[in-house]
Design a protein around this motif. Structure first.
Motif, PDB file in Angstrom:
ATOM      1  N   MET A   1      -8.651  -2.197   5.516  1.00  0.00           N
ATOM      2  CA  MET A   1      -8.871  -2.955   4.298  1.00  0.00           C
ATOM      3  C   MET A   1      -7.547  -3.524   3.807  1.00  0.00           C
ATOM      4  N   GLN A   2      -7.621  -4.571   3.051  1.00  0.00           N
ATOM      5  CA  GLN A   2      -6.418  -5.229   2.569  1.00  0.00           C
ATOM      6  C   GLN A   2      -5.650  -4.349   1.581  1.00  0.00           C
ATOM      7  N   TYR A   3      -6.346  -3.505   0.829  1.00  0.00           N
ATOM      8  CA  TYR A   3      -5.668  -2.626  -0.120  1.00  0.00           C
ATOM      9  C   TYR A   3      -4.711  -1.677   0.602  1.00  0.00           C
ATOM     10  N   ASP A   4      -5.134  -1.162   1.733  1.00  0.00           N
ATOM     11  CA  ASP A   4      -4.311  -0.211   2.485  1.00  0.00           C
ATOM     12  C   ASP A   4      -2.986  -0.840   2.906  1.00  0.00           C
TER      13      ASP A   4
ATOM     14  N   VAL B   1       3.970  -2.085  -0.593  1.00  0.00           N
ATOM     15  CA  VAL B   1       4.595  -1.772  -1.885  1.00  0.00           C
ATOM     16  C   VAL B   1       5.474  -0.535  -1.765  1.00  0.00           C
ATOM     17  N   LEU B   2       4.983   0.491  -1.092  1.00  0.00           N
ATOM     18  CA  LEU B   2       5.781   1.707  -0.955  1.00  0.00           C
ATOM     19  C   LEU B   2       6.969   1.504  -0.013  1.00  0.00           C
ATOM     20  N   ALA B   3       6.848   0.610   0.944  1.00  0.00           N
ATOM     21  CA  ALA B   3       7.991   0.298   1.817  1.00  0.00           C
ATOM     22  C   ALA B   3       9.095  -0.377   1.011  1.00  0.00           C
ATOM     23  N   GLU B   4       8.721  -1.234   0.085  1.00  0.00           N
ATOM     24  CA  GLU B   4       9.703  -1.907  -0.760  1.00  0.00           C
ATOM     25  C   GLU B   4      10.286  -0.970  -1.809  1.00  0.00           C
ATOM     26  N   ALA B   5       9.525   0.048  -2.209  1.00  0.00           N
ATOM     27  CA  ALA B   5       9.970   0.963  -3.262  1.00  0.00           C
ATOM     28  C   ALA B   5      11.114   1.855  -2.806  1.00  0.00           C
TER      29      ALA B   5
ATOM     30  N   ARG C   1      -1.141  -1.576  -9.800  1.00  0.00           N
ATOM     31  CA  ARG C   1      -0.903  -2.878 -10.432  1.00  0.00           C
ATOM     32  C   ARG C   1      -0.417  -3.907  -9.412  1.00  0.00           C
ATOM     33  N   HIS C   2       0.486  -3.483  -8.520  1.00  0.00           N
ATOM     34  CA  HIS C   2       0.969  -4.392  -7.472  1.00  0.00           C
ATOM     35  C   HIS C   2      -0.159  -4.789  -6.527  1.00  0.00           C
ATOM     36  N   VAL C   3      -0.985  -3.819  -6.144  1.00  0.00           N
ATOM     37  CA  VAL C   3      -2.103  -4.096  -5.242  1.00  0.00           C
ATOM     38  C   VAL C   3      -3.097  -5.033  -5.919  1.00  0.00           C
ATOM     39  N   TYR C   4      -3.376  -4.805  -7.190  1.00  0.00           N
ATOM     40  CA  TYR C   4      -4.294  -5.668  -7.945  1.00  0.00           C
ATOM     41  C   TYR C   4      -3.769  -7.104  -7.990  1.00  0.00           C
TER      42      TYR C   4
ATOM     43  N   TYR D   1      -9.289   3.411  -6.318  1.00  0.00           N
ATOM     44  CA  TYR D   1      -9.151   3.369  -4.863  1.00  0.00           C
ATOM     45  C   TYR D   1      -7.759   3.831  -4.443  1.00  0.00           C
ATOM     46  N   VAL D   2      -6.717   3.309  -5.087  1.00  0.00           N
ATOM     47  CA  VAL D   2      -5.341   3.659  -4.738  1.00  0.00           C
ATOM     48  C   VAL D   2      -5.107   5.149  -4.965  1.00  0.00           C
TER      49      VAL D   2
END
Length: 107
Positions: free
Chosen positions: A1-4, A10-14, A26-29, A47-48
């Motif tokens: 899924m695109q959310y995954d 996002v976590l790679a950038e964090a 919020r980033h996924v949304y 979901y997250v």
């Protein structure tokens, strides 16, 4: 899924500090919401939250919990390292394309 995929990005950038579930959702949304495919922010948040809880329970999981409600990527996992390399390759490809100025000079 695109959310995954967005959660991983996002976590790679964090980095090593990780992010809270609220910020990740919020980033996924923001990345997945569009005019023609509207989604509810609470739905994305649920979901997250469930996805991260489900995928951080084992020692060798992709995600690890640093403190209450804050997650980061598990650097010891081989799958995580592979995803990080893929994200870095995508960033390098995007940066390599120089943009030429096609505008006309006024003088």
């Amino acid at each position: 899924m695109q959310y995954d995929k967005e959660i991983l990005r996002v976590l790679a950038e964090a980095g090593n500090e990780g992010l809270s579930v609220r910020k990740i959702s919020r980033h996924v949304y923001n990345a997945c919401n569009s005019l023609f495919n509207p989604i509810e922010q609470e739905e994305v948040h649920r979901y997250v939250q469930l996805y991260l809880l489900k995928n951080c329970k084992t020692v060798g999981s992709i995600f690890e919990k640093t403190r209450k409600g804050v997650y980061r990527l598990n650097k010891a996992n081989q799958t995580t390292q592979r995803h990080l390399l893929l994200f870095r390759d995508e960033e390098e490809i995007a940066e390599e394309k120089p943009v030429e100025d096609q505008s006309l000079s006024l003088f």
